[in-house]
Design a protein around this motif. Structure first.
Motif, short mmCIF file in Angstrom:
data_model
loop_
_atom_site.label_atom_id
_atom_site.label_comp_id
_atom_site.label_asym_id
_atom_site.label_seq_id
_atom_site.Cartn_x
_atom_site.Cartn_y
_atom_site.Cartn_z
N SER A 1 13.16 27.84 20.11
CA SER A 1 12.75 26.65 20.84
C SER A 1 13.85 25.60 20.73
CB SER A 1 11.41 26.13 20.32
OG SER A 1 11.47 25.90 18.92
N ASP A 2 13.86 24.79 19.68
CA ASP A 2 14.86 23.73 19.54
C ASP A 2 16.14 24.24 18.87
OD1 ASP A 2 13.15 21.88 20.69
OD2 ASP A 2 12.26 21.34 18.77
N GLU A 3 15.99 24.93 17.75
CA GLU A 3 17.15 25.41 17.01
C GLU A 3 16.74 26.60 16.16
OE1 GLU A 3 20.76 23.55 14.36
OE2 GLU A 3 18.77 22.71 14.05
N PHE A 4 17.63 27.56 16.02
CA PHE A 4 17.39 28.72 15.16
C PHE A 4 18.64 28.92 14.33
CE2 PHE A 4 17.40 33.38 14.38
CZ PHE A 4 16.22 33.46 13.65
N ARG A 5 18.62 28.45 13.09
CA ARG A 5 19.81 28.60 12.25
C ARG A 5 19.49 29.10 10.85
NH1 ARG A 5 22.26 22.91 10.48
NH2 ARG A 5 22.63 24.02 8.57
N GLU A 6 18.22 29.31 10.54
CA GLU A 6 17.83 29.77 9.21
C GLU A 6 17.25 31.17 9.28
OE1 GLU A 6 14.61 28.64 5.80
OE2 GLU A 6 15.71 26.99 6.75
N CYS A 7 17.78 32.06 8.44
CA CYS A 7 17.28 33.43 8.39
C CYS A 7 15.85 33.44 7.87
CB CYS A 7 18.18 34.27 7.47
SG CYS A 7 17.62 35.99 7.28
N GLN A 8 14.98 34.10 8.60
CA GLN A 8 13.58 34.17 8.21
C GLN A 8 13.37 35.06 6.99
OE1 GLN A 8 11.66 35.52 11.79
NE2 GLN A 8 11.94 33.56 12.82
N LYS A 9 14.32 35.94 6.71
CA LYS A 9 14.18 36.85 5.58
C LYS A 9 14.69 36.25 4.27
CE LYS A 9 15.33 41.43 3.88
NZ LYS A 9 16.05 42.67 4.13
N CYS A 10 15.92 35.73 4.27
CA CYS A 10 16.51 35.29 3.00
C CYS A 10 16.68 33.77 2.88
CB CYS A 10 17.86 35.96 2.77
SG CYS A 10 19.19 35.35 3.83
N GLY A 11 16.48 33.04 3.98
CA GLY A 11 16.58 31.59 3.93
C GLY A 11 17.98 31.02 4.15
N TYR A 12 18.98 31.87 4.35
CA TYR A 12 20.34 31.40 4.62
C TYR A 12 20.27 30.44 5.81
CZ TYR A 12 25.34 31.60 5.75
OH TYR A 12 26.65 31.28 6.01
N ASP A 13 20.90 29.25 5.69
CA ASP A 13 20.71 28.24 6.72
C ASP A 13 22.01 27.68 7.32
OD1 ASP A 13 21.65 26.70 4.64
OD2 ASP A 13 19.99 25.28 4.68
N ARG A 14 23.04 28.50 7.35
CA ARG A 14 24.32 28.03 7.90
C ARG A 14 24.72 28.77 9.17
NH1 ARG A 14 28.56 27.70 3.33
NH2 ARG A 14 29.63 26.48 4.92
N GLY A 15 23.74 29.24 9.92
CA GLY A 15 24.01 29.89 11.19
C GLY A 15 24.17 31.40 11.08
#
Length: 63
Positions: free
Chosen positions: A13-27
């Motif tokens: 939707s607005d932004e997708f930058r965090e991995c749903q599995k491990c939580g990595y949030d840098r793209g």
């Protein structure tokens, strides 16, 4: 939990930058997968650089 090689389908939707599995949030990294032999259309997949989970946001590109 995803099995290696599985592709997780996501809606962005607005932004997708965090991995749903491990939580990595840098793209994400990207990869292109040919849709059909001999065609120039590719599915664009997002890959988590931390855990390798692949995401399909249903993007297609032509090269």
């Amino acid at each position: 939990m995803t099995v290696p090689g599985d592709i997780v389908h996501v809606a962005i939707s607005d932004e997708f930058r965090e991995c749903q599995k491990c939580g990595y949030d840098r793209g994400f990294h990207t990869t292109l997968v040919r849709i059909a032999a001999g065609r120039q259309h590719f599915r664009v997949l997002l890959i988590c650089p931390e855990c390798g989970t692949r995401y399909d946001a249903r993007w297609v590109t032509e090269l």
